[in-house]
Design a protein around this motif. Structure first.
Motif, PDB file in Angstrom:
ATOM      1  N   HIS A   1     -10.211  -8.301   6.324  1.00  0.00           N
ATOM      2  CA  HIS A   1     -10.144  -7.290   7.384  1.00  0.00           C
ATOM      3  C   HIS A   1     -10.157  -8.015   8.735  1.00  0.00           C
ATOM      4  CE1 HIS A   1     -10.990  -4.327   4.271  1.00  0.00           C
ATOM      5  NE2 HIS A   1     -11.952  -5.132   3.864  1.00  0.00           N
TER       6      HIS A   1
ATOM      7  N   SER B   1      -6.570  -5.112   5.527  1.00  0.00           N
ATOM      8  CA  SER B   1      -6.347  -4.255   6.696  1.00  0.00           C
ATOM      9  C   SER B   1      -6.288  -5.109   7.955  1.00  0.00           C
ATOM     10  CB  SER B   1      -7.450  -3.200   6.824  1.00  0.00           C
ATOM     11  OG  SER B   1      -8.685  -3.796   7.171  1.00  0.00           O
TER      12      SER B   1
ATOM     13  N   ASN C   1      -5.743  -4.660  12.472  1.00  0.00           N
ATOM     14  CA  ASN C   1      -5.597  -3.831  13.663  1.00  0.00           C
ATOM     15  C   ASN C   1      -5.047  -4.701  14.785  1.00  0.00           C
ATOM     16  OD1 ASN C   1      -5.796  -2.150  15.889  1.00  0.00           O
ATOM     17  ND2 ASN C   1      -7.822  -1.377  15.371  1.00  0.00           N
TER      18      ASN C   1
ATOM     19  N   LEU D   1      -2.016  -6.127   1.587  1.00  0.00           N
ATOM     20  CA  LEU D   1      -2.177  -5.338   2.810  1.00  0.00           C
ATOM     21  C   LEU D   1      -1.935  -3.857   2.540  1.00  0.00           C
ATOM     22  CD1 LEU D   1      -2.681  -5.425   5.863  1.00  0.00           C
ATOM     23  CD2 LEU D   1      -0.211  -5.671   6.184  1.00  0.00           C
ATOM     24  N   SER D   2      -2.959  -3.030   2.758  1.00  0.00           N
ATOM     25  CA  SER D   2      -2.835  -1.594   2.507  1.00  0.00           C
ATOM     26  C   SER D   2      -2.992  -0.756   3.769  1.00  0.00           C
ATOM     27  CB  SER D   2      -3.870  -1.146   1.468  1.00  0.00           C
ATOM     28  OG  SER D   2      -5.182  -1.284   1.981  1.00  0.00           O
ATOM     29  N   LYS D   3      -3.507  -1.338   4.849  1.00  0.00           N
ATOM     30  CA  LYS D   3      -3.717  -0.567   6.075  1.00  0.00           C
ATOM     31  C   LYS D   3      -3.335  -1.406   7.283  1.00  0.00           C
ATOM     32  CE  LYS D   3      -7.293   1.933   8.680  1.00  0.00           C
ATOM     33  NZ  LYS D   3      -8.718   2.354   8.691  1.00  0.00           N
TER      34      LYS D   3
ATOM     35  N   SER E   1      -1.567   2.985   4.465  1.00  0.00           N
ATOM     36  CA  SER E   1      -1.877   3.614   5.754  1.00  0.00           C
ATOM     37  C   SER E   1      -1.188   2.850   6.878  1.00  0.00           C
ATOM     38  CB  SER E   1      -3.392   3.627   6.008  1.00  0.00           C
ATOM     39  OG  SER E   1      -4.074   4.326   4.999  1.00  0.00           O
TER      40      SER E   1
END
Length: 479
Positions: free
Chosen positions: A321, A347, A349, A371-373, A402
């Motif tokens: 993450h 994930s 950002n 990678l899922s988000k 997502s």
């Protein structure tokens, strides 16, 4: 004839456990609700088997509810009750032998009388949350230390608005004795959230020195904690695995004492430094020690460069993450290079990284098989165009579930369909902005004002839409 087909309850329990799959929260709740409506017997069985967490927002109904849910392990009291002390006293009269978590957030005060009575009857509590309490004092800390010696998780975040407004430094000293009492009494404490709490360096040292099992510490907006004070505390708790920290202390976080203490945490798997002025020296030191980080959050941090994050990620390649929100130095080429070290990424950002484009999105999808988000929201200035050539080069990535592209401009409805083709298993597709918002979470679709009828139908075929919300979209045609 009918009575011969009545199954005993243990058979029904086995059937229900087979039917209700808790891997999917949405269908879990749907199936649970459907079964509970069949009969009183089914309601009783589902309550007993599957309802372990309860939120009470109406004190007039709680007695009847608690009689049905004897297997509760989590209880949350959400609203401001007329007499929380008596409510807790009555709750303690029920046989809640498995209750381990209690949440008393958003209350005017700590209900001392009720908690004392509660603790005498219910001795299984291991998690207590008392966040956003309007008025809290040292005697409340002594009470919790006395009543709940088995606590493993304690949340005292963001209390006392008056203290938050006036600053911590002049108020922290009055809480030192209370924090020390908690530190000495709660020997099993593993996780603590003191964000916004009036804690100073002395109290922090007591906590880290006495709580030998402490693993996770969250301290956001603890302005009385200095880098030097945190450094000395970290030396007392080398087994710490998770640290969330934000401080308003001025200057770049290149304090050698702090860096040395941080990298001495050989089991550190989660590091969150939010909105701080850090340095490449800090990142290089983490890289040299190859800390086993699986979560790294440097959202809105400044003072470091691409070289620093490259050095860290090239040595710490177990990151699952990653949050680099606001990293305005990042370019598409930078992310392509970094993706080589992110094989375990789940994930990421990259919101408000103004120099990155759709190339970054597709490169990460291609190089990160887990990678899922992905979150790449903007302030409305970013233009995303997906060309046919780029789609053909990229392929299909079923792992992504997502995708957040809020604020993106000029993404045509054909582009939306292309995203659905590239990422066929999307469950959540968020284009929240002044022009549109799409969401596939749990089969839901929140539509937008410019999605054409033909592509809307195409999108509907590609997605398992269960719910359509066109509220506040005056220009949307009811297709």
């Amino acid at each position: 004839m009918v009575s011969s087909y009545i199954l005993p309850e243990d058979c029904w329990e086995s059937i229900f456990k087979f039917i209700i799959n808790d891997d999917d929260d949405y269908y879990y709740n749907i199936n649970l609700r459907s079964l509970s409506l069949v009969s009183k017997q089914f309601l009783s069985i589902t309550n007993r088997l599957f309802l372990f967490s309860l939120t009470l927002s109406d004190e007039s109904k709680y007695c009847r509810l608690l009689q049905r849910f004897t297997n509760l392990n989590s209880l949350k009291l959400t609203c401001e009750y007329t007499d929380l002390d008596n409510l807790l006293i009555e709750i303690s009269s029920f046989p809640l032998k498995q209750l381990t978590s209690l949440d008393l957030s958003n209350q005017p005060t700590i209900p001392a009388i009720g908690l004392r009575a509660f603790s005498k009857k219910i001795t299984t509590l291991t998690s207590l949350t008392c966040s956003y309490i309007d008025s809290i004092n040292t005697s409340d800390l002594f009470l919790i230390a006395e009543c709940f010696p088995l606590l493993q998780e304690l949340n005292f975040s963001y209390p006392c608005p008056s203290i938050l407004e006036n600053g911590f430094h002049e108020d922290c000293s009055s809480y030192v004795d209370g924090i020390e009492a908690i530190s000495l009494a709660l020997i099993k404490l593993r996780k603590v959230n003191l964000s916004g709490f009036p804690i100073n360096n002395v109290s922090l040292f007591h906590l880290f020195n006495s709580c030998k099992l402490l693993q996770q510490v969250i301290m956001i907006s603890c302005d009385a904690i200095t880098y030097t004070g945190l450094a000395y505390a970290l030396r007392e708790r080398p087994t710490l695995s998770s640290l969330f920290f934000h401080s308003m202390e001025s200057g770049v976080l290149d304090n050698l004492n702090f860096i040395s203490s941080l990298v001495s945490l050989k089991g550190l798997t989660c590091l969150v430094l939010h909105d701080m002025n850090i340095s490449d020296a800090l990142l290089y030191s983490i890289a040299r020690k190859r800390l086993p980080l699986t979560k790294l959050d440097l959202s809105y941090c400044t003072g470091y460069s691409y070289a620093g994050i490259l050095g860290l990620l090239s040595k710490c390649q177990r990151i699952q993450h990653l949050n680099l929100e606001g990293a305005d130095y990042l370019t598409d080429q930078h992310v392509v290079e970094l993706s080589s070290f992110l094989g375990d990424l789940v994930s990421i950002n990259l919101s408000y990284c103004d120099e990155i484009t759709e190339t970054t999105l597709l490169a990460l999808a291609r190089k990160c098989p887990s990678l899922s988000k992905m979150i790449m929201e903007t302030d409305g200035n970013k233009i995303v165009r997906i060309s046919d050539a780029l789609v053909q080069e990229s392929g299909v990535y079923p792992q992504l579930k997502s995708l957040y592209l809020g604020g993106t401009l000029w993404l045509s409805d054909e582009g939306v369909i292309m995203f659905a083709s590239i990422f066929p298993n999307l469950e959540l597709f968020n284009l929240n902005s002044c022009t549109c918002y799409l969401s596939f979470k749990m089969g839901d679709l929140y539509s937008c004002s410019w999605l054409s009828e033909g592509n809307f139908k195409d999108l509907r075929k590609r997605c398992n839409i269960k719910y359509l919300n066109l509220a506040d979209r005056s220009r949307v045609k009811l297709l």
